[in-house]
Scaffold this motif. Structure first.
Motif, short mmCIF file in Angstrom:
data_model
loop_
_atom_site.label_atom_id
_atom_site.label_comp_id
_atom_site.label_asym_id
_atom_site.label_seq_id
_atom_site.Cartn_x
_atom_site.Cartn_y
_atom_site.Cartn_z
N ARG A 1 10.56 -4.65 -19.12
CA ARG A 1 10.58 -4.78 -20.56
C ARG A 1 9.19 -5.08 -21.10
O ARG A 1 8.31 -5.53 -20.38
N ILE B 1 5.89 -9.68 -24.89
CA ILE B 1 5.35 -10.03 -26.22
C ILE B 1 4.25 -11.07 -26.04
O ILE B 1 3.21 -11.04 -26.67
N LYS C 1 10.43 -8.39 -25.33
CA LYS C 1 11.17 -7.85 -26.46
C LYS C 1 12.65 -7.84 -26.13
O LYS C 1 13.03 -7.50 -25.00
N THR D 1 16.80 -6.67 -27.15
CA THR D 1 17.45 -5.38 -27.40
C THR D 1 17.34 -5.00 -28.88
O THR D 1 17.20 -3.83 -29.21
N GLU D 2 17.42 -5.99 -29.75
CA GLU D 2 17.23 -5.71 -31.18
C GLU D 2 15.90 -6.30 -31.63
O GLU D 2 15.39 -7.22 -30.98
N LYS D 3 15.40 -5.79 -32.75
CA LYS D 3 14.07 -6.18 -33.22
C LYS D 3 13.95 -7.70 -33.46
O LYS D 3 12.91 -8.29 -33.22
N SER D 4 15.03 -8.27 -33.90
CA SER D 4 14.97 -9.69 -34.27
C SER D 4 15.21 -10.62 -33.08
O SER D 4 15.33 -11.83 -33.26
N THR D 5 15.32 -10.05 -31.87
CA THR D 5 15.60 -10.90 -30.72
C THR D 5 14.50 -10.80 -29.66
O THR D 5 13.71 -9.85 -29.66
#
Ligand code: UDP
Length: 242
Positions: A4, A7, A17, A19-23
Motif C-alpha cells: 500500500r 503516507i 492510505k 481503502t477510502e480517501k478519508s481513511t
C-alpha cells in the motif's frame, strides 16, 4: 507484504492510505526511540502489544463518548482509522511528577500532584518538542481557543476514565501523552482523539511495588520491556493470538 501507499513513517508507526480517501491504516512497528531519537532499538513484538492495548483503550473511550480516529482493528499490527489533520501539539496529562517535569522544575520524583496537570508541547522533532503556553498556541494559530477548551476537557475526562481503568488492575496511571486531529464530517469540523495510547506513551507503575510497566524500561535500561507490556495487556484482559 505491504504494497500500500505509504503516507508517513514515524518513529513507532507507519501510516498507509486506507481503502477510502478519508481513511488510513496505522501500522505499529517494533522500533523504540527515546531522548528525541538519540537512543534507538528494535524490540520484537512491541508493535503488537501497543496496537492491541491502544485499540482496547480507544474502544473503551469511544464507549464513554470520546470521539476517536479508531474505526476497526485489521490485524495484530494494524488498525483502520479516520484520516485527520493532526493538531501540532502534544497534550501531556500528569498525576504524579516524574520524567521531564521533575528535571525541569526540581520536583521530587513520585510527588503526587494535587490535581491533574496538563502541559502542552509543540510537536517538532528538530526543536525537541518544546513546552509551550496557551498564549503560544493562540499566537501561532496551532489551535483555536474553542478547540483548546474542548481538548482540555477531553484530556481530563480521558484521565479520569483511564485512572479508574488502570487502578482496577493494580496500576497507577502516572502520566501520558495525547494527540488530537481535525476532520470534516458532513461539512462539520470535529476534533478526534488520534495517534495511540500505549505503554510507549503512558507511564504505568504497579500499585504495590511501583515497578515500571512502560517505556521507561527502555529509557532507563531496566530490561524486560516486552514482559512489562505483556503484563499490562494481560491485566487489562487483552488476549493476543500468536
Ligand atoms: N510522551 C510521549 N511522547 C513524547 C513525549 C512524552 O509519549 O514525545 C509521554 C511519556 O511517555 C510520558 C509523558 O508523555 O508518559 C510525559 O513525558 P515527559 O514529558 O516526562 O517526557 P520524558 O521524560 O519522556 O522526556
Amino acid at each position: 507484504m505491504n504494497e500500500r501507499e505509504k503516507i508517513y513513517e514515524g518513529k513507532a508507526k507507519i501510516l498507509y492510505k486506507g481503502t477510502e480517501k478519508s481513511t488510513a491504516i496505522q501500522y505499529f512497528k517494533d522500533h523504540a526511540t527515546a531522548f528525541n531519537n538519540l537512543k534507538k532499538s528494535t524490540i520484537e513484538g512491541k508493535g503488537i502489544f501497543n496496537n492491541k492495548i491502544s485499540e482496547h483503550i480507544f474502544i473503551k473511550l469511544n464507549q464513554i463518548g470520546i470521539k476517536t480516529h479508531f474505526i476497526k482493528s485489521l490485524n495484530e499490527r494494524e488498525q483502520l482509522i479516520h484520516m485527520v489533520e493532526i493538531i501540532p501539539l502534544e497534550f501531556i496529562v500528569r498525576n504524579i511528577a516524574t520524567g521531564s517535569l521533575t528535571k525541569r522544575l526540581g520536583i521530587i520524583d513520585g510527588t503526587v500532584l494535587s490535581k491533574p496537570l496538563l502541559e502542552y508541547s509543540y510537536k517538532n522533532d528538530e526543536l525537541g518538542d518544546p513546552l509551550v503556553a496557551r498564549e503560544h498556541i493562540a499566537e501561532f494559530n496551532w489551535a483555536s481557543s474553542a478547540e483548546l477548551d474542548l481538548i482540555n476537557n477531553q484530556c481530563l475526562k480521558i484521565n479520569n476514565f483511564m485512572q479508574t481503568m488502570f487502578k482496577n488492575v493494580g496500576i497507577k496511571l502516572v502520566d501520558f501523552k495525547l494527540e488530537f486531529g481535525r476532520i470534516n464530517i458532513d461539512g462539520k469540523k470535529e476534533i478526534l482523539l488520534a495517534d495511540e495510547i500505549s505503554p510507549d506513551t503512558c507511564r504505568f507503575w504497579d500499585v504495590v511495588s511501583e515497578k515500571k510497566l512502560d517505556k521507561d524500561r527502555f529509557r532507563k535500561d531496566l530490561g524486560n520491556l516486552i514482559q512489562a507490556y505483556q503484563e499490562v495487556a494481560e491485566r487489562l484482559g487483552i488476549t493476543i493470538e500468536k
